[in-house]
Design a protein around this motif. Sequence first.
Motif, PDB file in Angstrom:
ATOM      1  N   GLU A  18       0.823  -1.214   0.000  1.00 61.11           N
ATOM      2  CA  GLU A  18       0.000   0.000   0.000  1.00 61.11           C
ATOM      3  C   GLU A  18       0.856   1.262   0.000  1.00 61.11           C
ATOM      4  OE1 GLU A  18       0.212  -1.857   4.083  1.00 61.11           O
ATOM      5  OE2 GLU A  18      -0.537  -2.589   2.183  1.00 61.11           O
ATOM      6  N   LEU A  19       2.031   1.226   0.614  1.00 57.26           N
ATOM      7  CA  LEU A  19       2.915   2.393   0.579  1.00 57.26           C
ATOM      8  C   LEU A  19       3.571   2.540  -0.795  1.00 57.26           C
ATOM      9  CD1 LEU A  19       4.512   2.353   4.145  1.00 57.26           C
ATOM     10  CD2 LEU A  19       2.701   3.851   3.254  1.00 57.26           C
ATOM     11  N   ARG A  20       3.890   1.429  -1.434  1.00 57.65           N
ATOM     12  CA  ARG A  20       4.416   1.504  -2.803  1.00 57.65           C
ATOM     13  C   ARG A  20       3.348   2.106  -3.717  1.00 57.65           C
ATOM     14  NH1 ARG A  20       5.071  -1.426  -7.774  1.00 57.65           N
ATOM     15  NH2 ARG A  20       7.117  -0.958  -8.656  1.00 57.65           N
ATOM     16  N   ALA A  21       2.108   1.679  -3.554  1.00 52.86           N
ATOM     17  CA  ALA A  21       1.012   2.230  -4.357  1.00 52.86           C
ATOM     18  C   ALA A  21       0.844   3.729  -4.096  1.00 52.86           C
ATOM     19  CB  ALA A  21      -0.285   1.478  -4.057  1.00 52.86           C
ATOM     20  N   GLU A  22       1.004   4.150  -2.850  1.00 54.36           N
ATOM     21  CA  GLU A  22       0.925   5.576  -2.536  1.00 54.36           C
ATOM     22  C   GLU A  22       2.072   6.339  -3.185  1.00 54.36           C
ATOM     23  OE1 GLU A  22       0.730   8.612   1.310  1.00 54.36           O
ATOM     24  OE2 GLU A  22       0.523   6.454   1.652  1.00 54.36           O
ATOM     25  N   PHE A  23       3.284   5.758  -3.155  1.00 59.59           N
ATOM     26  CA  PHE A  23       4.415   6.398  -3.828  1.00 59.59           C
ATOM     27  C   PHE A  23       4.100   6.557  -5.315  1.00 59.59           C
ATOM     28  CE2 PHE A  23       8.336   6.538  -6.214  1.00 59.59           C
ATOM     29  CZ  PHE A  23       9.067   7.498  -5.530  1.00 59.59           C
ATOM     30  N   LYS A 142       9.219   2.709   7.149  1.00 64.09           N
ATOM     31  CA  LYS A 142       9.792   4.032   7.415  1.00 64.09           C
ATOM     32  C   LYS A 142      10.415   4.621   6.140  1.00 64.09           C
ATOM     33  CE  LYS A 142      13.295   6.379  10.168  1.00 64.09           C
ATOM     34  NZ  LYS A 142      14.437   6.224  11.047  1.00 64.09           N
ATOM     35  N   GLU A 143      11.134   3.792   5.384  1.00 62.26           N
ATOM     36  CA  GLU A 143      11.787   4.288   4.166  1.00 62.26           C
ATOM     37  C   GLU A 143      10.767   4.687   3.105  1.00 62.26           C
ATOM     38  OE1 GLU A 143      15.061   5.769   2.377  1.00 62.26           O
ATOM     39  OE2 GLU A 143      14.941   4.874   4.375  1.00 62.26           O
ATOM     40  N   ARG A 144       9.734   3.877   2.917  1.00 60.88           N
ATOM     41  CA  ARG A 144       8.696   4.239   1.943  1.00 60.88           C
ATOM     42  C   ARG A 144       8.015   5.548   2.351  1.00 60.88           C
ATOM     43  NH1 ARG A 144       8.957   2.640  -3.231  1.00 60.88           N
ATOM     44  NH2 ARG A 144       8.927   0.380  -3.423  1.00 60.88           N
ATOM     45  N   LYS A 145       7.763   5.730   3.635  1.00 58.71           N
ATOM     46  CA  LYS A 145       7.146   6.978   4.087  1.00 58.71           C
ATOM     47  C   LYS A 145       8.067   8.165   3.837  1.00 58.71           C
ATOM     48  CE  LYS A 145       3.909   5.063   7.435  1.00 58.71           C
ATOM     49  NZ  LYS A 145       3.505   4.997   8.848  1.00 58.71           N
ATOM     50  N   ILE A 146       9.366   7.975   4.036  1.00 57.94           N
ATOM     51  CA  ILE A 146      10.325   9.041   3.736  1.00 57.94           C
ATOM     52  C   ILE A 146      10.281   9.374   2.249  1.00 57.94           C
ATOM     53  CG2 ILE A 146      12.819   9.533   3.539  1.00 57.94           C
ATOM     54  CD1 ILE A 146      13.101   7.991   6.257  1.00 57.94           C
ATOM     55  N   GLN A 147      10.269   8.353   1.400  1.00 53.60           N
ATOM     56  CA  GLN A 147      10.190   8.574  -0.047  1.00 53.60           C
ATOM     57  C   GLN A 147       8.933   9.369  -0.413  1.00 53.60           C
ATOM     58  OE1 GLN A 147      10.203   4.603  -1.668  1.00 53.60           O
ATOM     59  NE2 GLN A 147      12.441   4.413  -1.571  1.00 53.60           N
TER      60      GLN A 147
END
Length: 165
Positions: A18-23, A142-147
């Motif tokens: 879901e974070l990759r999709a948000e990115f 954490k890294e995906r959120k930073i991205q």
Amino acid sequence: MGIYDYQRLVGKITDIAELRAEFIAVFDTKDKREMAIFGLLYAKHLLAVTEFAANSELLCAFEAVQEWIGGKANYHKARNIAFTELYEEARSSHDPIKKNFTKTMAQISCIPHVKAHGLWGSDMAITLINAMYPNNLDKVRKERKIQIELLKSVRLSDSVTADEL
């Protein structure tokens, strides 16, 4: 290959879907120049996270990206450095962390060539985090959120110079 299917080329990535999709959703709102700015800012972050020093090839690649952002060069200069010097360094490395770091930097350096290199570089960065912190989804999250937050914050008026890296 669709630009969103790059994971097949790097192998299975332990990621937060879901974070990759948000990115990707934020990525789709940015143009190539904004992605190049993101790439340089994100490279600065990754240098701090890994505590690696930017070698001369990496600095040359970042300078070429900055020249492209400023309209002073075409994309060939950065792409050629990434595809020759940086990928050669990655191929010769036996350290999985250094190898993934260098591949990530090569992808980031190629953003002026194709915007999707920013997306692929974000995936490569997750392979780097996986190499640094095996089986640690908290670090991946954490890294995906930073991205995502960094990409959301990028504006066309932003700039970063290779000297800052």
